[in-house]
Write a protein that holds these residues in place. Sequence first.
Motif, PDB file in Angstrom:
ATOM      1  N   ARG A 146     -33.685  64.251  54.806  1.00 31.35           N
ATOM      2  CA  ARG A 146     -34.324  65.155  55.770  1.00 31.35           C
ATOM      3  C   ARG A 146     -33.801  64.935  57.190  1.00 31.35           C
ATOM      4  O   ARG A 146     -33.454  65.893  57.879  1.00 31.35           O
ATOM      5  N   GLU A 147     -33.767  63.686  57.628  1.00 25.69           N
ATOM      6  CA  GLU A 147     -33.349  63.384  59.006  1.00 25.69           C
ATOM      7  C   GLU A 147     -31.906  63.773  59.280  1.00 25.69           C
ATOM      8  O   GLU A 147     -31.572  64.191  60.380  1.00 25.69           O
ATOM      9  N   GLN A 148     -31.043  63.608  58.286  1.00 24.06           N
ATOM     10  CA  GLN A 148     -29.609  63.883  58.465  1.00 24.06           C
ATOM     11  C   GLN A 148     -29.213  65.294  58.000  1.00 24.06           C
ATOM     12  O   GLN A 148     -28.039  65.643  58.040  1.00 24.06           O
ATOM     13  N   HIS A 149     -30.184  66.064  57.530  1.00 26.72           N
ATOM     14  CA  HIS A 149     -29.928  67.425  57.038  1.00 26.72           C
ATOM     15  C   HIS A 149     -28.860  67.422  55.948  1.00 26.72           C
ATOM     16  O   HIS A 149     -27.903  68.196  55.972  1.00 26.72           O
ATOM     17  N   LEU A 150     -29.049  66.537  54.970  1.00 22.69           N
ATOM     18  CA  LEU A 150     -28.116  66.404  53.862  1.00 22.69           C
ATOM     19  C   LEU A 150     -28.540  67.299  52.713  1.00 22.69           C
ATOM     20  O   LEU A 150     -29.708  67.678  52.601  1.00 22.69           O
ATOM     21  N   GLU A 151     -27.605  67.591  51.846  1.00 21.24           N
ATOM     22  CA  GLU A 151     -27.901  68.405  50.672  1.00 21.24           C
ATOM     23  C   GLU A 151     -28.070  67.493  49.469  1.00 21.24           C
ATOM     24  O   GLU A 151     -27.150  66.788  49.073  1.00 21.24           O
ATOM     25  N   GLU A 152     -29.259  67.519  48.890  1.00 23.47           N
ATOM     26  CA  GLU A 152     -29.537  66.715  47.709  1.00 23.47           C
ATOM     27  C   GLU A 152     -28.891  67.344  46.478  1.00 23.47           C
ATOM     28  O   GLU A 152     -28.801  68.568  46.365  1.00 23.47           O
ATOM     29  N   VAL A 153     -28.423  66.503  45.563  1.00 21.51           N
ATOM     30  CA  VAL A 153     -27.873  66.974  44.293  1.00 21.51           C
ATOM     31  C   VAL A 153     -28.761  66.471  43.163  1.00 21.51           C
ATOM     32  O   VAL A 153     -29.520  65.514  43.333  1.00 21.51           O
ATOM     33  N   SER A 154     -28.671  67.126  42.018  1.00 20.48           N
ATOM     34  CA  SER A 154     -29.527  66.799  40.876  1.00 20.48           C
ATOM     35  C   SER A 154     -28.798  65.872  39.914  1.00 20.48           C
ATOM     36  O   SER A 154     -28.017  66.324  39.070  1.00 20.48           O
ATOM     37  N   VAL A 155     -29.048  64.588  40.055  1.00 23.27           N
ATOM     38  CA  VAL A 155     -28.511  63.591  39.128  1.00 23.27           C
ATOM     39  C   VAL A 155     -29.289  62.296  39.342  1.00 23.27           C
ATOM     40  O   VAL A 155     -29.797  62.049  40.439  1.00 23.27           O
ATOM     41  N   VAL A 156     -29.405  61.531  38.297  1.00 26.20           N
ATOM     42  CA  VAL A 156     -29.996  60.204  38.379  1.00 26.20           C
ATOM     43  C   VAL A 156     -28.930  59.222  37.913  1.00 26.20           C
ATOM     44  O   VAL A 156     -28.485  59.293  36.762  1.00 26.20           O
ATOM     45  N   PRO A 157     -28.470  58.333  38.797  1.00 26.79           N
ATOM     46  CA  PRO A 157     -27.446  57.381  38.376  1.00 26.79           C
ATOM     47  C   PRO A 157     -27.975  56.395  37.337  1.00 26.79           C
ATOM     48  O   PRO A 157     -29.128  55.951  37.414  1.00 26.79           O
ATOM     49  N   VAL A 158     -27.140  56.108  36.361  1.00 28.36           N
ATOM     50  CA  VAL A 158     -27.409  55.094  35.343  1.00 28.36           C
ATOM     51  C   VAL A 158     -26.207  54.155  35.326  1.00 28.36           C
ATOM     52  O   VAL A 158     -25.149  54.498  35.854  1.00 28.36           O
TER      53      VAL A 158
END
Length: 187
Positions: free
Chosen positions: A88-100
Amino acid sequence: MEDVKQNIDELMEEWLQSGHLRQGDIFVIGCSTSEIAGKRIGTSGSEEIAGIIFQAMNKLRDKAGVRLAFQCCEHLNRALVVERETVREQHLEEVSVVPVPKAGGSMASYAYKHMHDPAVVEFITAQAGVDIGETMIGMHIQHVAVPLRLKQRFVGDARVTAAYSRPKLIGGARANYENTRMDGSCK
């Protein structure tokens, strides 16, 4: 494991003493737990080693006031695990993945499971970072990246590379760089 803890604690203390971290900076961590254990990157990930590194990074975060970004492996295009607040603070774009561990790496997977409110982003521009085990964090360091020569060159068996950034020099011969983040080492 005691050696790994001692190595990473010494490394983080050097970072704190370097004077190159400022409150609010993003600090990217690339880490191969396999390399730390003396194995080839991507072959022997360790949640136990990841836990030791994660604890040390949290101490750095708390003492320096930086935001942490844990880099995933190349199977996730070196995406980064951050706190959602950073998104939110850096105005980043979230992606849909969960690292394993096998797609993202043990370090990023551990960070995702242990952060307060984790999110994954594809790109970030960090002001500093540490690469433990040659994981190639350079793509996430702000221009102009400056190598930081640390005394602690290894964590376990993994080589350590570190960098911070400084603003670009503009203006040519007539420009004045007083009162900037320049420390004179880049002349």
